[in-house]
Design a protein around this motif. Structure first.
Motif, PDB file in Angstrom:
ATOM      1  N   LYS A 104      -1.845   1.699 -10.538  1.00 54.63           N
ATOM      2  CA  LYS A 104      -1.310   0.372 -10.803  1.00 54.63           C
ATOM      3  C   LYS A 104      -0.893  -0.242  -9.473  1.00 54.63           C
ATOM      4  CE  LYS A 104       0.404   0.698 -15.559  1.00 54.63           C
ATOM      5  NZ  LYS A 104       1.571   0.466 -16.451  1.00 54.63           N
ATOM      6  N   PHE A 105      -0.831  -1.576  -9.398  1.00 56.44           N
ATOM      7  CA  PHE A 105      -0.290  -2.225  -8.199  1.00 56.44           C
ATOM      8  C   PHE A 105       0.230  -3.611  -8.569  1.00 56.44           C
ATOM      9  CE2 PHE A 105      -4.947  -2.984  -7.964  1.00 56.44           C
ATOM     10  CZ  PHE A 105      -4.973  -4.365  -7.989  1.00 56.44           C
ATOM     11  N   ARG A 106       0.978  -4.207  -7.631  1.00 55.32           N
ATOM     12  CA  ARG A 106       1.663  -5.478  -7.895  1.00 55.32           C
ATOM     13  C   ARG A 106       0.921  -6.691  -7.337  1.00 55.32           C
ATOM     14  NH1 ARG A 106       5.883  -2.448  -5.784  1.00 55.32           N
ATOM     15  NH2 ARG A 106       5.830  -3.778  -3.909  1.00 55.32           N
ATOM     16  N   LEU A 107      -0.088  -6.479  -6.511  1.00 58.09           N
ATOM     17  CA  LEU A 107      -0.787  -7.608  -5.889  1.00 58.09           C
ATOM     18  C   LEU A 107      -1.363  -8.519  -6.967  1.00 58.09           C
ATOM     19  CD1 LEU A 107      -1.843  -8.806  -3.153  1.00 58.09           C
ATOM     20  CD2 LEU A 107      -3.960  -7.538  -3.604  1.00 58.09           C
ATOM     21  N   PRO A 120      -4.851  12.822  -1.425  1.00 60.86           N
ATOM     22  CA  PRO A 120      -3.730  11.998  -0.966  1.00 60.86           C
ATOM     23  C   PRO A 120      -2.689  11.790  -2.062  1.00 60.86           C
ATOM     24  CG  PRO A 120      -5.636  10.622  -1.427  1.00 60.86           C
ATOM     25  CD  PRO A 120      -6.100  12.046  -1.533  1.00 60.86           C
ATOM     26  N   THR A 121      -1.444  11.649  -1.640  1.00 65.33           N
ATOM     27  CA  THR A 121      -0.373  11.262  -2.558  1.00 65.33           C
ATOM     28  C   THR A 121      -0.430   9.755  -2.759  1.00 65.33           C
ATOM     29  OG1 THR A 121       1.206  10.889  -0.781  1.00 65.33           O
ATOM     30  CG2 THR A 121       1.050  13.144  -1.669  1.00 65.33           C
ATOM     31  N   ALA A 122       0.406   9.259  -3.678  1.00 71.16           N
ATOM     32  CA  ALA A 122       0.481   7.819  -3.892  1.00 71.16           C
ATOM     33  C   ALA A 122       0.913   7.109  -2.608  1.00 71.16           C
ATOM     34  CB  ALA A 122       1.436   7.514  -5.037  1.00 71.16           C
ATOM     35  N   LEU A 167      -4.568   1.946   1.919  1.00 73.58           N
ATOM     36  CA  LEU A 167      -5.079   0.703   1.336  1.00 73.58           C
ATOM     37  C   LEU A 167      -4.450  -0.517   2.004  1.00 73.58           C
ATOM     38  CD1 LEU A 167      -7.022  -0.242  -0.866  1.00 73.58           C
ATOM     39  CD2 LEU A 167      -5.124  -0.198  -2.481  1.00 73.58           C
ATOM     40  N   ASN A 168      -3.151  -0.472   2.247  1.00 71.62           N
ATOM     41  CA  ASN A 168      -2.475  -1.592   2.897  1.00 71.62           C
ATOM     42  C   ASN A 168      -3.036  -1.839   4.291  1.00 71.62           C
ATOM     43  OD1 ASN A 168      -0.894  -1.676   0.626  1.00 71.62           O
ATOM     44  ND2 ASN A 168       0.941  -0.816   1.588  1.00 71.62           N
ATOM     45  N   VAL A 222      -0.094  -3.933  -1.275  1.00 72.13           N
ATOM     46  CA  VAL A 222      -0.560  -4.105  -2.660  1.00 72.13           C
ATOM     47  C   VAL A 222       0.478  -3.632  -3.668  1.00 72.13           C
ATOM     48  CG1 VAL A 222      -2.966  -3.868  -1.967  1.00 72.13           C
ATOM     49  CG2 VAL A 222      -1.709  -1.857  -2.759  1.00 72.13           C
ATOM     50  N   GLY A 223       1.484  -2.912  -3.219  1.00 75.48           N
ATOM     51  CA  GLY A 223       2.490  -2.410  -4.153  1.00 75.48           C
ATOM     52  C   GLY A 223       1.938  -1.344  -5.076  1.00 75.48           C
ATOM     53  N   LEU A 224       1.210  -0.402  -4.515  1.00 73.85           N
ATOM     54  CA  LEU A 224       0.549   0.629  -5.329  1.00 73.85           C
ATOM     55  C   LEU A 224       1.573   1.566  -5.960  1.00 73.85           C
ATOM     56  CD1 LEU A 224      -2.654   2.550  -4.386  1.00 73.85           C
ATOM     57  CD2 LEU A 224      -0.653   3.838  -5.102  1.00 73.85           C
TER      58      LEU A 224
END
Length: 548
Positions: free
Chosen positions: A222-225, A268-270, A277-278, A285-287
C-alpha cells in the motif's frame, strides 16, 4: 516400494490400441460424455488451470498435477488484457473475475516531478471490455480452481512429474507423490509447469533469447501517493523507474529496479523498499503494509518448437517476456484456449490428428508478437530513464488518435492474428475489414463450442453443409442475428467461418457455388464430416431435383 501402474483405455485388454485408433474407441457426438482421460496437464498455474477448464467445456476431462504441495499466495502477474477478458467471457468465467478485480482504464507515463509524458487509454479499442482487469495471480488461480472443483476435477497437488518418455503410440510419465512412484501413460501432455518445465526438457527444447540488463523487485504494497482512479502508472527518473498497478483493497503491485551493486539475497524490508522506490522516482510514496516481495529478472525468450504432436508447451514453459509489458499471463491464457478446442475435437473423433499441428504454428506467431510488444514497452521505459540522465526532460513524439487506438489494441492483444496458418483461408475477392485469421469483432454474440458459418445474404448448398457438418458447424443467418457485414469483413455480402476460439477461419466473397465449395474443402482439411447425414442430404437433394 513397488510402482503403481495406472492404465488408460487404449492399454486395457480387448480394446483397440492407440495405433488402431489414436484418440478414443468411438466418435463421441457433441454434448455427450467424453471418453476416459487421455490428457495429462503438468502444472496448475493459469495456463494449466485454464486449459483444464476449456477441455472440460469442450467435452474432455483431463488429469492435472502440480508439484507444489498447496496453492501459492503470491501476487505475480496481475493485469488481464481486454482480449483475454473476451476469452474468459466465452468460457463462461468472466463474472467472478470482474467481481474480484479492479478495472484499469488508463496508463500514465510520468517523469521527474511527476510531470506527465503520456496518458493512454483503452477507450475505443473495439472490444466489450475496454479496460484491464487487475487482481493477484493467486486469486486468478483460485477462481479457476473453484470452477474446476464445481465441474468435478481436483488438482493433484504435491505430485511431481520426474520423467516423460516416448513409447509406441503414447507417452509414459513417472509421477512421485509422498514418496510413492506412479507410472502413467497418456496420449497427450500439456506442459504448463513454468520456466523449469519437465515437458520442455523431455522435448529437448530450450528458452532461447536474451535476459534484459538489470535486476528488479516486485512487491504487493500500500502507499499514500495520490493516483487517479482506474489508472496504472510508470514513473521514471535518472536512476530507474517505478511501476504501479492497482489491485483490489487499495493495494498496488509495484516493480522497481535494484542497484547494480546490490547483491543481497535476503528480501528487502518495507523500509528498504520504500527508500529504493523513493530514490527512483524522486518523491515519498508513503509505502506501507508490505504483503509479498520477490526479486526477479526480465527475459525475452521462446522455444523453437511449442509442440511435437503429443506434447504441447503453454505459458512460461514456452515463452518469457518482460513484465513491463504485462502480457505473459495473457499469452498463457491464449495458449490454453487455442490448444483446448483443437485437442478436444481430435480426442472426440471429430477432427483429424493433423489439426494439432496448427497449435505450434498459430501460437508461435502470436507469442512472437507478444514478445515484440513487451520488448517495445520495456525499451520505451528504459529510453525514458536514459533521457532523465543529467537532469534531462523525457519526451515522446506526438501521436494522432488513430495511432493511439492502434497502440492500445496492440497492448490489449486484440490485434493478434493467425494469418498464415493452414486453418485460415479465403475464396473470392479480397476486401477490407477483418480478414481470415483475425479475431471476429462480434465473437461474444456466438455461443457454444462449435464452428459458426455466418451467411450474409443468399448462399448455395446450405442444407448440404448443415447435414455434412452436423453439430460441428452451426449455420447462422446474419440478418436474423443482426451482424454488420462491413464490421464482419464482407461489406458486399458473403459467408465467414468463425472457429470455436472466435477467430475468422475462412471467408467466401461472394457466397457462390465456387467459394462455398472452397469453404467445404477447407473444413475437410481438418474436421471429420458426418458421412451418414451427408449421404442422406445428397439423396434428398437428388429426389428434390427429380421431382422438379
Amino acid at each position: 516400494m513397488p510402482a503403481t501402474v495406472t492404465t488408460l483405455p487404449s492399454e486395457r485388454a480387448n480394446e483397440p490400441s492407440s495405433e488402431e485408433m489414436p484418440c478414443c474407441s468411438v466418435r463421441v457426438k457433441m454434448g455427450e460424455s467424453a471418453p476416459a482421460p487421455t490428457v495429462l496437464i503438468v502444472g496448475a498455474g493459469p495456463a494449466g488451470l485454464f486449459a483444464a477448464c476449456e477441455l472440460l467445456r469442450h467435452g474432455v476431462k483431463p488429469r492435472i498435477v502440480e508439484r507444489r504441495l498447496a496453492p501459492h499466495g503470491e501476487t505475480r502477474g496481475t493485469a488481464l488484457q481486454p482480449a483475454v477478458l473476451e476469452i474468459l467471457d466465452r468460457a463462461g468465467l468472466i463474472e467472478p473475475f470482474l467481481r474480484a478485480g479492479v478495472r484499469v482504464r488508463h496508463i500514465q507515463l510520468l517523469g521527474p516531478g511527476l510531470q506527465e509524458i503520456l496518458k493512454s487509454s483503452f477507450e475505443d479499442v473495439g472490444c466489450t471490455y475496454e479496460f484491464q482487469c487487475s487482481l493477484p495471480q493467486c486469486r486468478t488461480e483460485a477462481i479457476l480452481r473453484e470452477h474446476l472443483k464445481r465441474l468435478g476435477l481436483e488438482i493433484e497437488f504435491g505430485t511431481n512429474v520426474t520423467s516423460i518418455e516416448d513409447v509406441p503410440a503414447d507417452l509414459r510419465m513417472t509421477l512421485e507423490t509422498d514418496g510413492r512412484t506412479e507410472l502413467v501413460t497418456a496420449a497427450y501432455v500439456l506442459g504448463a509447469g513454468g520456466g523449469h518445465s519437465i515437458t520442455r526438457h523431455s522435448m529437448q527444447e530450450h528458452l532461447a533469447g536474451e535476459t534484459y540488463d538489470g535486476r528488479y523487485v516486485v512487491a504487493d504494497v500500500k502507499f499514500r501517493l495520490p493516483c487517479p482512479p482506474e489508472c496504472g502508472r510508470v514513473i521514471v527518473g535518472s536512476t530507474g523507474f517505478g511501476l504501479f498497478s492497482p489491485l483490489p483493497d487499495d493495494r498496488w503491485l509495484i516493480f522497481v529496479n535494484r542497484d547494480e551493486a546490490d547483491k543481497r539475497r535476503e528480501l528487502p524490508t518495507a523500509a528498504d523498499l520504500s527508500a529504493l522506490l523513493n530514490a527512483r522516482i524522486g518523491v515519498d510514496v508513503g509505502l506501507s503494509d508490505l504483503r509479498w516481495v520477490s526479486y526477479f529478472k526480465m527475459h525475452k525468450r521462446d522455444v523453437e518448437r511449442m509442440s511435437d504432436w503429443r506434447r504441447f508447451l503453454l505459458g512460461d514453459a514456452a515463452h518469457l517476456s518482460s513484465q513491463l509489458g504485462g502480457e505473459g499471463i495473457n499469452a498463457a491464457f491464449m495458449d490454453a484456449a487455442d490448444i483446448a478446442w483443437k485437442l478436444a475435437l481430435v480426442i472426440l473423433g471429430a477432427a483429424q490428428p493433423s489439426l494439432l499441428d496448427s497449435y505450434a504454428i498459430e501460437r508461435g506467431l502470436a507469442d512472437h508478437h507478444v514478445l515484440e510488444v513487451s520488448d517495445e514497452v520495456h525499451s520505451l521505459v528504459m529510453e525514458l530513464v536514459a533521457m532523465c540522465d543529467g537532469g534531462g526532460a523525457p519526451t515522446l513524439p506526438p501521436r494522432d488518435p488513430a495511432q493511439n487506438v492502434a497502440a492500445a489494441r496492440r497492448r490489449s492483444m486484440l490485434d493478434v492474428s493467425y494469418a498464415g496458418s493452414a486453418l485460415v483461408g479465403q475464396a473470392g475477392a479480397v476486401v477490407e475489414g477483418p480478414s481470415p485469421g483475425d479475431r471476429f469483432p462480434a465473437c461474444l454474440s456466438l455461443s457454444g463450442t462449435c464452428h459458426h458459418l455466418i451467411v450474409f445474404g443468399e448462399a448455395p448448398r446450405l442444407d448440404y453443409l448443415r447435414a455434412r457438418w452436423d453439430k460441428l458447424v452451426s449455420i447462422v443467418d446474419a440478418s436474423s442475428a443482426h451482424f454488420d457485414a462491413t464490421k464482419a469483413g464482407v461489406p458486399n455480402g458473403g459467408a465467414i467461418l468463425i472457429r470455436p476460439d472466435g477467430f475468422i477461419g475462412f471467408r467466401a466473397t461472394p457466397a457462390n457455388e465456387t467459394t462455398m465449395d472452397a469453404m467445404d474443402a477447407h473444413l475437410t482439411t481438418y474436421l471429420v464430416p458426418n458421412v451418414g447425414a451427408e449421404r442422406r442430404a445428397v439423396i434428398n437433394c437428388s429426389r428434390s431435383a427429380d421431382s422438379d
